[in-house]
Design a protein around this motif. Structure first.
Motif, PDB file in Angstrom:
ATOM      1  N   ILE A 108      14.122  54.423  73.651  1.00 29.45           N
ATOM      2  CA  ILE A 108      13.157  53.959  72.120  1.00 29.45           C
ATOM      3  C   ILE A 108      11.875  54.679  72.848  1.00 29.45           C
ATOM      4  O   ILE A 108      11.452  54.903  72.067  1.00 29.45           O
ATOM      5  CB  ILE A 108      13.675  52.621  71.257  1.00 29.45           C
ATOM      6  CG1 ILE A 108      15.088  52.298  70.874  1.00 29.45           C
ATOM      7  CG2 ILE A 108      12.536  52.533  70.018  1.00 29.45           C
ATOM      8  CD1 ILE A 108      15.077  51.239  70.279  1.00 29.45           C
ATOM      9  N   ILE A 109      11.429  54.012  72.912  1.00 28.53           N
ATOM     10  CA  ILE A 109       9.952  53.622  73.399  1.00 28.53           C
ATOM     11  C   ILE A 109       9.949  55.004  73.789  1.00 28.53           C
ATOM     12  O   ILE A 109       8.911  55.449  73.641  1.00 28.53           O
ATOM     13  CB  ILE A 109       9.701  52.575  74.140  1.00 28.53           C
ATOM     14  CG1 ILE A 109       9.739  51.616  74.032  1.00 28.53           C
ATOM     15  CG2 ILE A 109       8.344  53.342  75.161  1.00 28.53           C
ATOM     16  CD1 ILE A 109       9.190  50.091  75.290  1.00 28.53           C
ATOM     17  N   ALA A 139       9.179  44.973  65.373  1.00 32.72           N
ATOM     18  CA  ALA A 139       8.305  46.321  66.043  1.00 32.72           C
ATOM     19  C   ALA A 139       7.537  46.932  66.190  1.00 32.72           C
ATOM     20  O   ALA A 139       7.634  48.078  66.998  1.00 32.72           O
ATOM     21  CB  ALA A 139      10.482  47.151  65.249  1.00 32.72           C
ATOM     22  N   MET A 140       7.112  46.972  65.045  1.00 30.65           N
ATOM     23  CA  MET A 140       5.446  47.569  64.809  1.00 30.65           C
ATOM     24  C   MET A 140       4.674  47.230  65.813  1.00 30.65           C
ATOM     25  O   MET A 140       3.763  48.255  66.253  1.00 30.65           O
ATOM     26  CB  MET A 140       4.975  48.094  63.372  1.00 30.65           C
ATOM     27  CG  MET A 140       5.909  48.195  62.443  1.00 30.65           C
ATOM     28  SD  MET A 140       5.492  48.505  60.669  1.00 30.65           S
ATOM     29  CE  MET A 140       4.382  49.390  60.012  1.00 30.65           C
ATOM     30  N   ALA A 141       4.763  46.038  65.744  1.00 31.09           N
ATOM     31  CA  ALA A 141       3.619  45.796  67.031  1.00 31.09           C
ATOM     32  C   ALA A 141       4.344  46.169  68.565  1.00 31.09           C
ATOM     33  O   ALA A 141       3.509  46.481  69.378  1.00 31.09           O
ATOM     34  CB  ALA A 141       3.660  44.523  67.291  1.00 31.09           C
ATOM     35  N   ARG A 142       5.199  46.305  68.497  1.00 26.26           N
ATOM     36  CA  ARG A 142       5.852  46.462  70.577  1.00 26.26           C
ATOM     37  C   ARG A 142       6.199  48.478  70.285  1.00 26.26           C
ATOM     38  O   ARG A 142       5.523  48.798  71.191  1.00 26.26           O
ATOM     39  CB  ARG A 142       7.490  46.905  70.823  1.00 26.26           C
ATOM     40  CG  ARG A 142       8.091  46.627  71.366  1.00 26.26           C
ATOM     41  CD  ARG A 142       7.660  46.366  72.403  1.00 26.26           C
ATOM     42  NE  ARG A 142       8.565  46.602  73.819  1.00 26.26           N
ATOM     43  CZ  ARG A 142       8.104  46.348  74.324  1.00 26.26           C
ATOM     44  NH1 ARG A 142       7.313  45.908  75.039  1.00 26.26           N
ATOM     45  NH2 ARG A 142       8.561  46.479  75.781  1.00 26.26           N
ATOM     46  N   TYR A 143       6.071  49.205  68.875  1.00 25.22           N
ATOM     47  CA  TYR A 143       6.027  50.072  68.950  1.00 25.22           C
ATOM     48  C   TYR A 143       5.257  51.325  68.183  1.00 25.22           C
ATOM     49  O   TYR A 143       5.211  52.328  68.617  1.00 25.22           O
ATOM     50  CB  TYR A 143       7.373  50.966  68.511  1.00 25.22           C
ATOM     51  CG  TYR A 143       9.099  50.464  68.820  1.00 25.22           C
ATOM     52  CD1 TYR A 143       9.049  50.338  70.085  1.00 25.22           C
ATOM     53  CD2 TYR A 143       9.480  49.238  68.198  1.00 25.22           C
ATOM     54  CE1 TYR A 143      10.044  49.578  70.977  1.00 25.22           C
ATOM     55  CE2 TYR A 143      11.060  49.000  68.108  1.00 25.22           C
ATOM     56  CZ  TYR A 143      10.604  48.891  70.731  1.00 25.22           C
ATOM     57  OH  TYR A 143      12.038  48.523  69.973  1.00 25.22           O
ATOM     58  N   GLY A 160      10.215  49.629  61.600  1.00 23.26           N
ATOM     59  CA  GLY A 160       9.510  49.803  62.355  1.00 23.26           C
ATOM     60  C   GLY A 160       9.180  51.166  63.150  1.00 23.26           C
ATOM     61  O   GLY A 160       8.430  51.074  64.080  1.00 23.26           O
ATOM     62  N   ILE A 161       9.923  51.452  63.913  1.00 20.60           N
ATOM     63  CA  ILE A 161      10.380  52.372  64.695  1.00 20.60           C
ATOM     64  C   ILE A 161       9.964  53.562  63.645  1.00 20.60           C
ATOM     65  O   ILE A 161       9.668  54.495  64.218  1.00 20.60           O
ATOM     66  CB  ILE A 161      12.112  52.976  65.295  1.00 20.60           C
ATOM     67  CG1 ILE A 161      12.023  51.847  65.919  1.00 20.60           C
ATOM     68  CG2 ILE A 161      11.665  54.187  65.461  1.00 20.60           C
ATOM     69  CD1 ILE A 161      13.738  51.700  66.281  1.00 20.60           C
ATOM     70  N   LEU A 162      10.517  53.354  62.536  1.00 21.01           N
ATOM     71  CA  LEU A 162      10.180  54.899  61.360  1.00 21.01           C
ATOM     72  C   LEU A 162       8.538  55.019  61.243  1.00 21.01           C
ATOM     73  O   LEU A 162       8.160  56.105  61.695  1.00 21.01           O
ATOM     74  CB  LEU A 162      10.360  54.795  59.932  1.00 21.01           C
ATOM     75  CG  LEU A 162      10.414  55.859  59.486  1.00 21.01           C
ATOM     76  CD1 LEU A 162      11.046  57.725  59.669  1.00 21.01           C
ATOM     77  CD2 LEU A 162      10.866  55.392  58.012  1.00 21.01           C
ATOM     78  N   ALA A 163       7.713  53.807  60.883  1.00 22.45           N
ATOM     79  CA  ALA A 163       6.378  53.754  61.676  1.00 22.45           C
ATOM     80  C   ALA A 163       5.580  54.778  62.977  1.00 22.45           C
ATOM     81  O   ALA A 163       4.690  55.742  62.210  1.00 22.45           O
ATOM     82  CB  ALA A 163       5.182  52.457  61.111  1.00 22.45           C
ATOM     83  N   ALA A 164       6.544  53.890  63.481  1.00 25.18           N
ATOM     84  CA  ALA A 164       6.121  54.778  64.789  1.00 25.18           C
ATOM     85  C   ALA A 164       6.353  55.740  64.912  1.00 25.18           C
ATOM     86  O   ALA A 164       5.316  57.074  65.209  1.00 25.18           O
ATOM     87  CB  ALA A 164       7.010  54.126  66.538  1.00 25.18           C
TER      88      ALA A 164
END
Length: 548
Positions: free
Chosen positions: A504-505, A311-315, A258-262
């Motif tokens: 993170i954000i 995670a993708m919804a968040r980041y 999820g973080i990688l996608a962001a």
């Protein structure tokens, strides 16, 4: 398939009497036949999917005119009955190769193709605050509850077989059946929950339990399969440790993807309109890659996909352009809806099309199994709720809430997929487990789901008024499920949010969209599309809505 049904004698005769060119020609012919069978099967399934879409369109029109149809005839029932009719027609007209292709390929098709987009679409759009505020309860229902359900079902099934009033299972086979039938089905329930507009906390609790429950059931099933075929009883001793490792590893992989996608969308400058296609590709493919990587590492792809979606919804969503979000949302909703329908079409086809064993003892066990599964679900919900309520001084899980949770424990796609695996592995009782799973799934889909809408309308939105110690009325959280942890959990959550914001954000979100501005822009864009700017929510409400 027909190729497998050829006798070994015929193949030996072919190899001994034919020339090398004849053998090559025969092999080529077999491959061509196999390709033709698969092509016919795909054509038949696509035809059923299109036909189902036409039927559902007419059903939606009928719902506007009939209150009975709106309440008691849902899409799941119609789609399953269409599959039942198709299975009967295919069996009666002699298209056995299509039925065998469906039977042999369903487990892999469901686990690799159908399941990921269905789960990710729900995870991407779930309201995260109610989900994480109830995460402890979700894990109790999913882990402890699944173990309780498996044991109750297995013991009862073994007892009726041992005393000779139903098909007899060994105790290991009973545990195997108990593990696969304890996998609840989020697809059937959540489709009705969405249409009924059920409370977000109840939705999160049922969804979270279903997802985590599926992961637990699969791990238990794999462990018991290993015990069944190797007779290594010591495997059970390390099952708990294995589960914890798999769970933590699955969560970690999901969050990483999820973080990688962001990061990918941030580094490619995808906030510009020219990167719409890149956005769609990243949002569509990375979750699938996450799922397949987890499965390849022999951990839970289901759990990884759940946390990847969160995670993708968040980041990741704040890094998307408005058109990219629209494309992604429409794409996943369309694909998930189509695959959900295909799952129930397959279940319907299997009821009559798979030539399941229906002897007197199997019918007896089927009747008992329906009662046992319901009793196990009731015991699971009651015992876990009792434990949870023991630690709560207020906002206890009410009896009405427990009834909704019990009623929502549908069995369907996952149990069906695991039972097909049993049918191919266990010679005698494997097909019986498949029959039992189909009977139980059908009883839930056709017998229970018509009343789910009415149940949710009665209990799913209710906010009962309770009286506190000072006799002043207070309105607790819907369905008496607490949405705000107290004490140490508040401090832990605050600390986690602090480090998340700091490390993170700030690093994964595009600079043009700060966390708060990104949220405001998304909410504003959604409000403009829906014409609701005059009634836009407050900051607290916006935080609660997140990116839905």
């Amino acid at each position: 398939m027909c190729i497998r049904d050829r006798s070994t004698w015929d193949k030996k005769e072919l190899m001994s009497n034919a020339t090398e060119s004849d053998v090559a020609l025969a092999i080529k012919k077999e491959k061509t036949e196999a390709t033709n069978y698969i092509s016919r099967s795909i054509l038949a399934i696509l035809f059923l999917l299109v036909l189902n879409s036409i039927v559902l369109i007419q059903l939606n029109k009928l719902r506007n005119r009939s209150e009975f149809v709106r309440k008691y005839i849902n899409d799941t029932i119609v789609t399953t009955l269409l599959g039942v009719a198709a299975g009967g027609i295919l069996l009666g007209t002699g298209f056995n190769e299509i039925l065998m292709t469906v039977k042999e390929g369903y487990e892999q098709l469901f686990m690799i193709i159908f399941l990921p987009p269905i789960l990710f679409e729900s995870a991407l759009n779930i309201e995260r605050r109610p989900f994480f505020k109830n995460f402890g309860s979700i894990m109790m229902f999913a882990v402890v509850g699944t173990l309780i359900s498996m044991l109750i079902t297995a013991i009862l099934v073994w007892i009726v077989g041992a005393i000779g009033i139903a098909q007899s299972f060994s105790f290991t086979e009973s545990l195997l059946f108990g593990s696969l039938i304890s996998a609840t089905d989020p697809v059937a329930v959540l489709a009705v929950f969405k249409d009924s507009g059920a409370d977000s906390t109840l939705y999160s609790l049922v969804y979270g339990e279903s997802i985590m429950n599926d992961a637990v059931a699969i791990i238990l099933f794999k462990t018991l399969v290993e015990i069944y075929f190797t007779s290594q009883k010591s495997v059970a001793g390390i099952a708990i440790l294995t589960f914890n490792v798999l769970l933590l590893g699955s969560i970690l992989i999901g969050l990483v993807f999820g973080i990688l996608a962001a990061l990918i969308l941030k580094l490619t400058g995808s906030t510009r309109r020219s990167f719409e296609q890149t956005e769609a590709v990243v949002m569509f493919l990375l979750p699938w890659v996450c799922y397949l990587v987890s499965e390849g590492l022999n951990i839970s792809g289901i759990v990884s996909l759940l946390f990847c979606g969160i995670a993708m919804a968040r980041y990741t969503l704040p890094n998307l352009s408005s058109s990219g979000r629209e494309i992604t949302t429409r794409l996943y909703k369309s694909v998930a809806n189509a695959f959900e329908n295909l799952v129930f079409i397959f279940i319907g086809i299997a009821i009559f099309g798979f030539k399941n064993p229906f002897s007197g003892m199997v019918i007896s066990l089927s009747i008992f199994s329906i009662a046992f599964v319901n009793a196990a679900r009731a015991g699971q919900v009651w015992l876990v709720s009792k434990v949870l309520n023991w630690f709560r001084s207020k906002n206890k899980i009410s009896t009405r809430t427990q009834f909704v949770l019990w009623f929502s424990g549908f069995r369907g796609a996952m149990a069906f997929a695991l039972s097909i695996s049993c049918a191919s592995m266990i010679e005698t009782n494997g097909p019986v487990m498949l029959t039992l799973s189909l009977v139980i799934a059908s009883s839930y889909i056709i017998g229970y789901s018509p009343f789910l809408t009415t149940l949710l309308e009665r209990y799913g939105h209710e906010q009962p008024i309770e009286t506190s110690a000072g006799n002043s009325p207070t309105i607790p959280d819907p369905l008496s499920i607490p949405t705000q942890p107290t004490g140490i959990w508040d401090r832990i959550r605050a600390r986690v949010e602090y480090y998340e914001e700091k490390y993170i954000i700030r690093n994964v979100r595009a600079k043009s969209l700060s966390p708060k501005k990104g949220m405001d822009r998304i909410e504003e864009g959604s409000a403009m599309k829906q014409g609701k700017l005059d009634n836009e929510p407050s900051n607290d409400e916006a935080d609660e809505v997140d990116f839905r």
